[in-house]
Design a protein around this motif. Structure first.
Motif, short mmCIF file in Angstrom:
data_model
loop_
_atom_site.label_atom_id
_atom_site.label_comp_id
_atom_site.label_asym_id
_atom_site.label_seq_id
_atom_site.Cartn_x
_atom_site.Cartn_y
_atom_site.Cartn_z
N ILE A 175 0.54 -1.46 0.58
CA ILE A 175 -0.17 0.26 0.13
C ILE A 175 0.55 1.33 -0.24
O ILE A 175 0.60 2.15 -0.88
N HIS A 176 2.06 1.40 0.48
CA HIS A 176 2.89 2.58 1.02
C HIS A 176 3.62 2.35 -0.22
O HIS A 176 3.63 3.79 -0.80
N MET A 177 3.84 1.85 -1.09
CA MET A 177 4.67 2.01 -2.37
C MET A 177 3.71 1.88 -3.14
O MET A 177 4.24 2.29 -4.47
N ARG A 178 2.29 1.52 -3.48
CA ARG A 178 1.67 1.23 -4.38
C ARG A 178 2.41 0.74 -5.52
O ARG A 178 2.59 1.63 -7.13
N ALA A 179 2.34 -0.66 -5.24
CA ALA A 179 3.58 -1.18 -6.31
C ALA A 179 2.53 -1.13 -7.99
O ALA A 179 3.94 -1.28 -9.06
N GLU A 180 2.21 -1.77 -7.89
CA GLU A 180 0.90 -1.55 -8.78
C GLU A 180 0.57 -0.69 -9.25
O GLU A 180 0.06 -0.44 -10.87
N SER A 181 1.02 0.30 -8.69
CA SER A 181 -0.16 2.06 -10.09
C SER A 181 1.23 2.14 -11.05
O SER A 181 2.58 2.42 -10.95
N THR A 182 0.67 2.07 -11.97
CA THR A 182 0.32 3.08 -13.16
C THR A 182 0.37 3.91 -14.26
O THR A 182 0.66 4.43 -15.00
N ALA A 183 -0.32 4.63 -13.12
CA ALA A 183 -1.20 6.31 -13.97
C ALA A 183 0.07 7.15 -14.37
O ALA A 183 0.24 7.78 -15.17
N ASP A 184 0.93 7.42 -13.33
CA ASP A 184 1.60 9.05 -14.24
C ASP A 184 3.02 7.52 -15.33
O ASP A 184 3.20 8.29 -15.95
N VAL A 185 3.09 6.54 -14.84
CA VAL A 185 3.74 5.76 -15.68
C VAL A 185 2.92 5.77 -17.34
O VAL A 185 3.92 5.97 -17.63
N ASP A 186 2.39 5.51 -17.68
CA ASP A 186 1.12 6.14 -18.59
C ASP A 186 0.84 7.64 -19.23
O ASP A 186 1.15 7.45 -20.20
#
Length: 230
Positions: free
Chosen positions: A46-57
């Motif tokens: 949760i802290h790292m938001r490991a699967e978050s890709t919004a900024d990457v996209d």
């Protein structure tokens, strides 16, 4: 009322530990360790938001349009995928040689993936040993029950024998109760790390396929730089 209703549960728990013997105590310790690890890993994800890709996209969209500086600055370097993509983009902008850049990206990605996989081994060990410990407790309990039956001779009390058997089977039930959720959560964690690794590989490949031009001596087609990091 809450305190009064908790007393029977505490009494039952104490009775369970006393009845099950040392094996149930060990399984209780395993359960506490597993729960601690699971909570720590959940907090980490949760802290790292490991699967978050919004900024990457968004960054990859800017990168493909040629707005390279803005693409790099839009990445959140605290997230694993974003950090790996940032390293790849900055290396391309600095015209770092292909071999060195691939090694650096792989090093950073491997570090993040190893961090996400930390404490997976203890969960795997607990999931594997718990049912075996439960079975060991059952076998030991059955041995004791049949020894008591032999000592009683013709005066065997069926209730005593049945009581010894259910106490023996109790350890197997506790062992399975610990192992099943631990194995399930361990598999779920493993799957999440696999998804993070696959997303990293896909994002970095997109960086290389849309990279700014390099000097002729350094221009080269880049393979999947994360194939060894998974």
């Amino acid at each position: 009322m809450g305190a009064g209703s908790s007393v029977p549960f505490v009494a039952q728990l104490q009775g369970l530990l006393i009845t099950g013997g040392p094996v149930v105590w060990i399984l209780a310790v395993f359960s506490a360790i597993a729960m601690t690890i699971i909570l720590v890993k959940l907090w980490q994800l949760i802290h790292m938001r490991a699967e978050s890709t919004a900024d990457v996209d968004a960054a990859l969209g800017l990168w493909q349009k040629g707005d390279h500086a803005k693409a790099v600055s839009s990445l959140n370097a605290r997230r694993p995928i974003s950090r790996v993509v940032s390293v790849a983009m900055q290396g391309q902008l600095n015209t770092t040689s292909d071999g060195i850049l691939r090694e650096e990206v792989e090093r950073v990605a491997t570090g993040y993936l190893n961090d996400l996989r930390s404490f997976f081994r203890p969960l795997e060990v607990i999931g594997s040993l718990s049912p075996l410990l439960g079975l060991l407790g059952t076998v030991m309990g059955m041995i004791i029950a049949f020894q008591q039956m032999e000592a009683a001779g013709n005066q065997v009390d069926p209730s005593v024998l049945s009581g010894g058997i259910w106490q023996a089977l109790l350890t197997t039930a506790v062992g399975l109760s610990v192992a099943i959720p631990v194995v399930a959560v361990h598999s779920w964690f493993e799957r999440k790390v696999e998804r993070v690794s696959a997303t990293m590989s896909d994002a970095v490949t997109r960086v290389f396929t849309c990279s700014p031009p390099l000097p002729p001596k350094e221009a080269a087609a880049s393979p999947e730089v994360l194939k060894n990091a998974a």
